[in-house]
Design an enzyme around this catalytic site. Structure first.
Site, mmCIF file in Angstrom:
data_model
loop_
_atom_site.group_PDB
_atom_site.id
_atom_site.type_symbol
_atom_site.label_atom_id
_atom_site.label_comp_id
_atom_site.label_asym_id
_atom_site.label_seq_id
_atom_site.Cartn_x
_atom_site.Cartn_y
_atom_site.Cartn_z
ATOM 1 N N HIS A 179 1.028 5.238 0.981
ATOM 2 C CA HIS A 179 0.466 6.322 1.789
ATOM 3 C C HIS A 179 0.656 7.621 1.013
ATOM 4 O O HIS A 179 1.770 7.944 0.604
ATOM 5 C CB HIS A 179 1.210 6.466 3.124
ATOM 6 C CG HIS A 179 1.070 5.304 4.043
ATOM 7 N ND1 HIS A 179 0.205 5.314 5.111
ATOM 8 C CD2 HIS A 179 1.694 4.100 4.059
ATOM 9 C CE1 HIS A 179 0.309 4.163 5.760
ATOM 10 N NE2 HIS A 179 1.215 3.405 5.134
ATOM 11 N N HIS A 213 0.839 -1.195 0.000
ATOM 12 C CA HIS A 213 0.000 0.000 0.000
ATOM 13 C C HIS A 213 0.876 1.247 0.000
ATOM 14 O O HIS A 213 1.977 1.255 0.522
ATOM 15 C CB HIS A 213 -0.984 0.009 1.177
ATOM 16 C CG HIS A 213 -0.373 -0.196 2.526
ATOM 17 N ND1 HIS A 213 0.119 -1.416 2.959
ATOM 18 C CD2 HIS A 213 -0.193 0.655 3.559
ATOM 19 C CE1 HIS A 213 0.572 -1.293 4.194
ATOM 20 N NE2 HIS A 213 0.407 -0.032 4.575
#
Length: 147
Positions: A135, A133
């Protein structure tokens, strides 16, 4: 509930300020191909505030934001990509797609003055969910060096 599940769940609950820190969550997390909390967000089993979605990427607001804007961008299909250090040549397209989508979302969020992109990898990189993922953090002046 196991300690690991408790820590990972705390990452996505409003009470996370009194729960485990990100560092503790990262140290408790176990790298694996098992389903993660992100899989439940993708399947809509767990609610999230989605800011972007297409057939490949889901972007949603982080429940414990580190800035006025803090969005997580994830691939909808993990394909073994639990972290950046696990990337293989077949992941080039999705990695590029995640970064390009981050640019689109930054524009959508009004971050014309700049933003930060972070990918945590492994325990020392403070990775607490083993589903790659990105950010996207912005809306304030960032400092250097980071953490």
């Amino acid at each position: 509930m196991s300690h690991r599940v408790s820590i990972l769940s705390s990452h996505f609950s409003p009470a996370s300020a009194v729960m485990a820190s990100e560092k503790e969550a990262a140290l408790a997390a176990t790298p694996s191909d098992s389903p993660t909390i992100f899989d439940k967000i993708i399947s809509k089993e767990i609610p999230s505030t989605v800011v972007f979605e297409d057939d490949k990427v889901l972007a949603f607001r982080d429940i414990t934001p580190q800035g006025p804007v803090h969005i997580l961008l994830i691939p909808k299909v993990r394909d073994g990509l639990t972290g950046l250090s696990k990337a293989e040549e077949r992941h080039i397209d999705i990695l590029g797609r995640l970064l390009y989508t981050a640019k689109l979302v930054a524009k959508q969020e009004g971050l014309a003055e700049g933003f930060r992109i972070v990918i945590n990898d492994g325990p020392q990189g403070c990775q607490s969910v083993y589903h790659i993922h990105v950010h996207l953090i912005g809306g304030r002046q960032m400092n250097w060096p980071p953490g």
